[in-house]
Design a protein around this motif. Sequence first.
Motif, short mmCIF file in Angstrom:
data_model
loop_
_atom_site.label_atom_id
_atom_site.label_comp_id
_atom_site.label_asym_id
_atom_site.label_seq_id
_atom_site.Cartn_x
_atom_site.Cartn_y
_atom_site.Cartn_z
N ASP A 280 0.83 -1.20 0.00
CA ASP A 280 0.00 0.00 0.00
C ASP A 280 0.87 1.26 0.00
O ASP A 280 0.58 2.22 -0.71
N ILE A 281 1.92 1.24 0.82
CA ILE A 281 2.82 2.39 0.89
C ILE A 281 3.56 2.57 -0.43
O ILE A 281 3.71 3.69 -0.94
N ALA A 282 4.03 1.45 -0.98
CA ALA A 282 4.74 1.51 -2.26
C ALA A 282 3.85 2.08 -3.35
O ALA A 282 4.27 2.94 -4.14
N ASN A 283 2.60 1.64 -3.39
CA ASN A 283 1.66 2.14 -4.40
C ASN A 283 1.32 3.60 -4.16
O ASN A 283 1.25 4.40 -5.10
N TYR A 284 1.11 3.95 -2.89
CA TYR A 284 0.74 5.33 -2.56
C TYR A 284 1.84 6.31 -2.98
O TYR A 284 1.55 7.40 -3.48
N LEU A 285 3.10 5.92 -2.78
CA LEU A 285 4.21 6.81 -3.11
C LEU A 285 4.71 6.62 -4.55
O LEU A 285 5.75 7.16 -4.91
N ALA A 286 3.93 5.87 -5.33
CA ALA A 286 4.18 5.73 -6.77
C ALA A 286 5.52 5.06 -7.10
O ALA A 286 6.18 5.42 -8.08
N PHE A 287 5.93 4.10 -6.26
CA PHE A 287 7.09 3.29 -6.62
C PHE A 287 6.63 2.26 -7.66
O PHE A 287 5.47 1.85 -7.67
N SER A 288 7.54 1.83 -8.51
CA SER A 288 7.17 0.92 -9.59
C SER A 288 6.71 -0.44 -9.09
O SER A 288 5.92 -1.12 -9.74
N SER A 289 7.21 -0.82 -7.91
CA SER A 289 6.82 -2.11 -7.33
C SER A 289 7.17 -2.12 -5.84
O SER A 289 7.90 -1.24 -5.36
N GLN A 290 6.67 -3.12 -5.13
CA GLN A 290 7.00 -3.26 -3.71
C GLN A 290 8.49 -3.54 -3.54
O GLN A 290 9.13 -2.99 -2.63
N SER A 291 9.05 -4.37 -4.39
CA SER A 291 10.48 -4.69 -4.28
C SER A 291 11.35 -3.46 -4.54
O SER A 291 12.38 -3.27 -3.88
N HIS A 292 10.92 -2.62 -5.48
CA HIS A 292 11.66 -1.39 -5.74
C HIS A 292 11.62 -0.46 -4.52
O HIS A 292 12.63 0.15 -4.15
N PHE A 293 10.44 -0.38 -3.90
CA PHE A 293 10.29 0.43 -2.68
C PHE A 293 11.21 -0.10 -1.57
O PHE A 293 11.92 0.68 -0.92
N ILE A 294 11.19 -1.41 -1.35
CA ILE A 294 12.01 -2.01 -0.29
C ILE A 294 13.49 -1.75 -0.53
O ILE A 294 14.23 -1.35 0.38
N GLN A 295 13.92 -1.95 -1.77
CA GLN A 295 15.32 -1.75 -2.12
C GLN A 295 15.75 -0.30 -1.94
O GLN A 295 16.81 -0.01 -1.37
#
Length: 246
Positions: free
Chosen positions: A209-224
């Motif tokens: 949800d956080i990754a999508n909200y902040l417009a990261f391309s994917s959850q893995s991209h957000f985590i990295q």
Amino acid sequence: MNLRKEWYDQELKQSEEALTHRPLEEEYSFYNAVSSGDMDFVQKNCDQNTFTNPEGMGILSTDHLTNLKYHFVITVAMITRQCVTAGMELEQAYRLSDFYILKLDSCMSAEGVSQLHHSMALDFTGKMALIKKSSVISKYVILCMDYIYSHLNTRITIQALSEYTGLSPSYISRLFKKELGIAISDYILEKKIEKAENLLKYSDYSLIDIANYLAFSSQSHFIQTFKKAVGLTPSKYRNQFYHASW
């Protein structure tokens, strides 16, 4: 209900008990420290737990927790207006104020209110320190900063900032880097990570949800990206800093 009689009875009681409020100088010195970005002063004030010190605290409710919450709302309101006067963007100030007052509803203990107060005061102070440091920046860079802050949930491009400011992409990029010492893309990422930290600490949103909200391309991209910037994965960060009592 004879309010006048109650008022006089209360005045008599407080006079007999010699109950007084804190001097205005103490309160205004704290508000001024926040609005001027004086982190050392505000941190010391928080370390001393001045906010919860019952000496000089007005009685707005007979319930201790409710009394603290009322004082918290007053403090946030005063700080918000002081910071706007000192240069904080109006919408940012009100959003911060609304955010912390909403979090106040979740506080079920005096300690929780105290911790939230400290986080709120230090958050405002840190943002004011940045504003003071960047006080000589141009209106175009300020426009970019405001746009970025208001669009963290989208994919922000230099082209969008160019259209918003009316300047060419290359010129606004050079101007931003010259005045803030950081590239626009790095600044955007920094603000998204800052927002992610707040969501991890103060909400129950999932990582996706956080990754999508902040417009990261994917959850893995957000985590990295988060781990590279903060040094912890989002999950470990939440485990370490999440305030369940709030």
